[in-house]
Design a protein around this motif. Structure first.
Motif, PDB file in Angstrom:
ATOM      1  N   GLN A   1       0.828  -1.209   0.000  1.00 54.98           N
ATOM      2  CA  GLN A   1       0.000   0.000   0.000  1.00 54.98           C
ATOM      3  C   GLN A   1       0.861   1.257   0.000  1.00 54.98           C
ATOM      4  OE1 GLN A   1      -2.581  -0.544   3.438  1.00 54.98           O
ATOM      5  NE2 GLN A   1      -4.307  -1.021   2.119  1.00 54.98           N
TER       6      GLN A   1
ATOM      7  N   PHE B   1       1.236   4.106  -2.881  1.00 51.26           N
ATOM      8  CA  PHE B   1       0.744   5.432  -2.547  1.00 51.26           C
ATOM      9  C   PHE B   1       1.467   6.522  -3.320  1.00 51.26           C
ATOM     10  CE2 PHE B   1       1.668   9.285  -0.108  1.00 51.26           C
ATOM     11  CZ  PHE B   1       0.394   9.831  -0.016  1.00 51.26           C
TER      12      PHE B   1
ATOM     13  N   LEU C   1      -7.602   2.244   4.026  1.00 56.88           N
ATOM     14  CA  LEU C   1      -8.071   3.092   2.926  1.00 56.88           C
ATOM     15  C   LEU C   1      -8.520   4.452   3.435  1.00 56.88           C
ATOM     16  CD1 LEU C   1      -8.593   3.107  -0.124  1.00 56.88           C
ATOM     17  CD2 LEU C   1     -10.904   2.253   0.343  1.00 56.88           C
TER      18      LEU C   1
ATOM     19  N   GLY D   1      -6.210   6.587   1.596  1.00 56.46           N
ATOM     20  CA  GLY D   1      -7.013   6.904   0.421  1.00 56.46           C
ATOM     21  C   GLY D   1      -7.671   8.269   0.479  1.00 56.46           C
TER      22      GLY D   1
ATOM     23  N   ILE E   1      -5.386  11.054  -0.525  1.00 58.51           N
ATOM     24  CA  ILE E   1      -5.216  11.036  -1.988  1.00 58.51           C
ATOM     25  C   ILE E   1      -6.422  11.690  -2.647  1.00 58.51           C
ATOM     26  CG2 ILE E   1      -5.104   9.555  -4.025  1.00 58.51           C
ATOM     27  CD1 ILE E   1      -3.431   7.604  -2.462  1.00 58.51           C
ATOM     28  N   LEU E   2      -7.625  11.375  -2.148  1.00 58.93           N
ATOM     29  CA  LEU E   2      -8.839  11.998  -2.687  1.00 58.93           C
ATOM     30  C   LEU E   2      -8.794  13.507  -2.475  1.00 58.93           C
ATOM     31  CD1 LEU E   2     -11.665  11.694  -3.908  1.00 58.93           C
ATOM     32  CD2 LEU E   2     -12.550  11.343  -1.590  1.00 58.93           C
TER      33      LEU E   2
END
Length: 249
Positions: A60, A64, A144, A148, A151-152
């Protein structure tokens, strides 16, 4: 380098709690003070955590960087201001807590609990090292929210620096490990920030296996009436009796 940082912070922060577990003086602050983890339990937990780190979290972390770069992650100078980092990390805490509440609550649904989340509940009295003691699937689902969502954020705003990301990961690791520490001190953060969850909030979740699904804050559990523990049960009884009293009137 990011993976090495993760390992140093995770085990570096877990070590003080492991030492505290060995010092009888601190037993009075232990929430479930009749359940002190043994050296064998600490070692067994460490082995599974390391396996999870190398087989799940390392890939992960490896993925990334190219993903974040694709969405505009900054890695150069100038560094963002302290104010910018502070508000972005605050946003990440709120977003991650929301993701954690709903995904964690879903993991307590029968089949998901039995096949995925049950591993994390092996220890009804948690300790620091057990923060990431979980099924690889659970590590990916909850991770996530930690990785995540930034990142969003980067994809939507185009404004995120890798330094902010590193500081966020450090704070998130501290929060997760401290929440699993099993200790409640007079100086624990939730005494000063009532909406902060902390060890007192999460320890009850491990002891009772239900309720208190949030990670950092208490508001989702409060609003959706999923608080666990004697005080929460007392409040529910009082609300129910008040409603019944109104109906009788």
């Amino acid at each position: 380098m990011s993976f090495v940082m993760h390992e140093l912070v995770y085990f570096g922060r877990s070590l003080p709690w492991a030492l505290i577990d060995c010092i009888p003086y601190f037993n009075k602050y232990k929430i479930q003070n009749q359940k002190i983890p043994t050296a064998q339990e600490q070692w067994s937990c460490t082995k599974l955590v390391l396996l999870s780190h190398f087989t799940v979290e390392l890939p992960q972390i490896w993925l990334f960087h190219p993903m974040a770069h694709y969405f505009g992650l900054a890695t150069g100078v100038p560094f963002p201001s302290l104010l910018t980092m502070a508000y972005q990390i605050a946003v990440f805490f709120v977003l991650e807590d929301t993701w954690h509440y709903w995904s964690h609550r879903a993991l307590h649904w029968g089949p998901l609990y039995k096949n995925i989340h049950k591993i994390h509940h092996q220890y009804s009295a948690p300790f620091g090292l057990a923060a990431e003691y979980a099924s690889p699937i659970e590590v990916m689902i909850l991770g996530l929210g930690t990785v995540g969502l930034p990142i969003l954020w980067c994809a939507v705003t185009g404004d995120l620096h890798i330094l902010t990301m590193y500081i966020w990961i450090v704070f998130r690791l501290f929060q997760a490990i401290d929440a699993h520490s099993g200790y409640e001190f007079p100086w624990s953060l939730h005494h000063f920030l009532p909406f902060w969850a902390g060890a007192e909030h999460h320890d009850v979740h491990h002891e009772r296996f239900i309720g208190n699904y949030s990670s950092s804050f208490r508001w989702w559990d409060y609003v959706l009436d999923t608080e666990s523990g004697p005080e929460a049960a007392k409040k529910r009884r009082e609300r129910r009796m008040a409603k019944e009293g109104k109906k009788v009137q």
